[in-house]
Scaffold this active site. Structure first.
Site, PDB file in Angstrom:
ATOM      1  NE  ARG A  86      -6.270  -0.108  11.096  1.00  0.00           N
ATOM      2  CZ  ARG A  86      -5.059  -0.078  10.539  1.00  0.00           C
ATOM      3  NH1 ARG A  86      -4.340   1.021  10.553  1.00  0.00           N
ATOM      4  NH2 ARG A  86      -4.555  -1.166   9.989  1.00  0.00           N
TER       5      ARG A  86
ATOM      6  CE  LYS B 162      -0.194  -0.418   5.004  1.00  0.00           C
ATOM      7  NZ  LYS B 162      -0.999  -0.853   6.157  1.00  0.00           N
TER       8      LYS B 162
ATOM      9  CE1 TYR C  10      11.724  32.358   5.087  1.00  0.00           C
ATOM     10  CE2 TYR C  10      12.072  30.022   4.654  1.00  0.00           C
ATOM     11  CZ  TYR C  10      11.750  31.298   4.204  1.00  0.00           C
ATOM     12  OH  TYR C  10      11.460  31.495   2.886  1.00  0.00           O
TER      13      TYR C  10
ATOM     14  CG  MET D 151       8.823  24.181  -0.062  1.00  0.00           C
ATOM     15  SD  MET D 151       7.924  25.184  -1.247  1.00  0.00           S
ATOM     16  CE  MET D 151       6.746  25.995  -0.176  1.00  0.00           C
TER      17      MET D 151
HETATM   18  C1  LIG Z   1      -0.183  -1.734   6.785  1.00  0.00           C
HETATM   19  C2  LIG Z   1      -0.743  -3.053   7.136  1.00  0.00           C
HETATM   20  C3  LIG Z   1       0.082  -4.177   7.165  1.00  0.00           C
HETATM   21  C4  LIG Z   1       1.584  -4.066   7.102  1.00  0.00           C
HETATM   22  O1  LIG Z   1       2.025  -3.511   8.310  1.00  0.00           O
HETATM   23  P1  LIG Z   1       3.589  -3.300   8.667  1.00  0.00           P
HETATM   24  O2  LIG Z   1       3.587  -2.849  10.056  1.00  0.00           O
HETATM   25  O3  LIG Z   1       4.068  -2.252   7.712  1.00  0.00           O
HETATM   26  O4  LIG Z   1       4.257  -4.594   8.438  1.00  0.00           O
HETATM   27  C5  LIG Z   1      -0.513  -5.416   7.342  1.00  0.00           C
HETATM   28  N1  LIG Z   1      -1.854  -5.534   7.515  1.00  0.00           N
HETATM   29  C6  LIG Z   1      -2.675  -4.461   7.521  1.00  0.00           C
HETATM   30  C7  LIG Z   1      -4.116  -4.653   7.740  1.00  0.00           C
HETATM   31  C8  LIG Z   1      -2.145  -3.190   7.351  1.00  0.00           C
HETATM   32  O5  LIG Z   1      -2.961  -2.125   7.393  1.00  0.00           O
END
Ligand SMILES: *Cc1c(COP(=O)(O)O)cnc(C)c1O
Length: 378
Positions: free
Chosen positions: A143, A44, A265, A316
Site C-alpha cells: 500500500r 483519521k 420497497y 433512506m
Molecule cells: C488506520 C491506520 C491505523 C489504525 O488502524 P486500526 O486498525 O484502526 O487500529 C494505523 N496505522 C495506519 C497506517 C493506518 O492507516
C-alpha cells in the site's frame, strides 16, 4: 432520549470515558514490554466518525502523545485541539506542492514515496534546516511506503536523507486481525531488515490488531484506532475493549398488518403471521446500510431478550422492525430502540450489513442527535 433528540431520527451517544479507558488499557498492555513501548492514536476520518475535535483532547489527557490522520485537511482541522508540541502525523504525506502548507499547519508528514521524500528535502533546503518527518516503508502490504528496492538504492547514498529529521520509521500490517496468518511474521522480518537501512529513529508497526499479536510487533510505538473506539481488535474472540457507541432510533409509528401483507420497497418482506411493525426514523441516509435489509435487528432496552428483526428494505430515512414478539408491551411513538447498544454490538450490526465495524462507524454521518458522555473530572 431527551426532547432535543426527538427532533432527529436517531441519537448517537459517544462515550468519551470508554475511549479514555480503552486508551489506558492498550497503553498498559504495551507498557508491560519493559515500559519501552508507547501508545499513539489514529484519529483519521474524524476519529472514525466519532468527532476528532472531541476525541483528541480526551486522548491527550489520557496520555497520548502521537496522533495520526490521513489527510492534511484532517490534521489542520484538529491541530488546535491538542498541544502544539504533540506531533500530528499526516499518513498520506504532503500532496504535491503543499509541503510548505503542511509545515505551516504544524503537522508532521509521513513520507511514503521517493517523490514525497524529495518534496520534503527540497522544503528543508529552502528553509535551511532539517525538518521532522516520519518515513514509511512497505514491509509487504504494497500500500504506502518506500519499497525494498528504493530503500536499498537510497542506502547507498549518504545524502539520501539530508534535510530530513526522521522522528519515526513505520510500516503497516495487512493481516493482523488473523493472528495465525503467515504474513504477520513475514512483515515483521521485513520491517526489521528494511528499517535498518534507514536513519535510526523510533519504530512503529502495529495498529489495533497488531497489539494482540504479541510484543515482537510492538517496537517503540503502536498506532491503534479501531480498538480505541470499541471495535473488537480480535475478531471471532471476545474482545477486551469497552463499547463506545450507542445508536438509537426513534419509533415514528407502529401498525398491525395481516398475514400476507408485504412491507416496504420492493415488497421484500411478506408477513407470515399477523404482525406488529414499528417504523424507525433511521435509514441508509444516516449511514445505516441498505445491505442490512431483512438482516439486522433492534432491541428495546427494557426487554433485551426479545428479538426485533429488521424487515424489508432499509429506506433512506426509515426502516421497519417486527415487534410482534413484544406482545402487549407498549411501544408508543418516540420510543428509542437500540440499533447498536449494550445488547446488540457494533460488530453484530456491521456483520448484518455485510461489513465491518470500521465501515459502519465511519459511515454513520452527521444526521443524528449526538451526545457525548464526558470523562469524569479526576
Ligand atoms: C488506520 C491506520 C491505523 C489504525 O488502524 P486500526 O486498525 O484502526 O487500529 C494505523 N496505522 C495506519 C497506517 C493506518 O492507516
Amino acid at each position: 432520549m431527551d426532547v432535543a433528540a426527538q427532533w432527529a431520527g436517531g441519537a448517537l451517544t459517544i462515550d468519551l470515558s470508554a475511549i479514555a479507558a480503552n486508551y489506558r488499557l492498550l497503553s498498559g498492555i504495551v507498557a508491560r514490554n519493559g515500559a519501552k513501548t508507547v501508545c499513539g492514536a489514529a484519529i483519521k476520518a474524524d476519529a472514525y466518525g466519532l468527532g476528532a475535535d472531541r476525541v483528541a483532547p480526551v486522548l491527550e489527557r489520557a496520555g497520548c502523545r502521537h496522533f495520526f490522520v490521513a489527510h492534511l485537511s484532517e490534521g489542520a482541522s484538529i491541530r488546535d485541539t491538542i498541544s502544539r508540541d504533540i506531533p500530528v502525523f499526516v499518513l498520506h504525506g504532503p500532496p504535491p506542492g503543499t509541503s510548505g502548507d503542511l509545515l505551516e499547519a504544524g503537522l508532521t508528514p509521513v513520507l511514503n514515496s521517493p517523490e514525497q521524500l524529495e518534496e520534503w528535502r527540497a522544503l528543508a533546503a529552502r528553509r535551511g534546516k532539517a525538518l521532522p518527518a516520519a518515513i514509511q516503508l512497505d514491509s509487504g502490504m504494497a500500500r504506502f511506503g518506500l519499497t525494498a528496492e528504493t530503500l536499498e538504492a537510497l542506502a547507498d547514498d549518504s545524502d539520501s536523507y539530508a534535510g530530513i529529521d526522521p522522528v519515526l520509521v513505520m510500516s503497516h500490517l495487512a493481516c493482523a486481525d488473523v493472528p495465525g496468518h503467515p504474513a504477520n511474521r513475514d512483515q515483521l522480518v521485513a520491517f526489521r531488515r528494511l528499517s535498518a537501512l534507514l536513519p535510526r529513529a523510533p519504530r512503529s508497526l502495529a495498529a489495533s490488531s497488531g497489539i494482540f499479536l504479541g510484543s515482537d510487533w510492538y517496537f517503540d510505538l503502536v498506532r491503534p484506532g479501531a480498538a480505541l473506539y470499541g471495535i473488537n481488535p480480535c475478531p471471532g474472540r471476545p474482545g477486551p475493549m469497552r463499547p463506545v457507541v450507542r445508536l438509537q432510533a426513534r419509533v415514528i409509528q407502529t401498525r398491525s398488518i395481516p398475514e400476507g401483507q408485504s412491507v416496504g420497497y420492493g415488497a421484500l418482506f411478506t408477513a407470515s403471521r399477523p404482525t406488529r411493525v414499528a417504523l424507525l426514523g433511521i435509514g441508509y441516509g444516516d449511514g445505516f446500510h441498505r445491505s442490512a435489509s431483512s438482516r439486522g435487528r433492534a432491541v428495546l432496552p427494557s426487554h433485551p431478550d426479545v428479538r426485533l428483526p429488521i424487515i424489508g428494505r432499509v429506506s433512506m430515512d426509515s426502516l421497519a422492525v417486527d415487534i410482534t414478539d413484544l406482545g402487549d408491551i407498549p411501544v408508543p411513538p418516540g420510543t428509542a430502540l437500540d440499533l447498536i447498544g449494550p445488547h446488540n454490538t457494533l460488530e453484530e450490526a456491521a456483520e448484518a450489513a455485510g461489513t465491518i465495524g470500521y465501515e459502519l462507524l465511519t459511515d454513520l454521518g452527521g444526521r443524528y442527535h449526538r451526545s457525548y458522555i464526558d470523562v469524569a473530572a479526576d
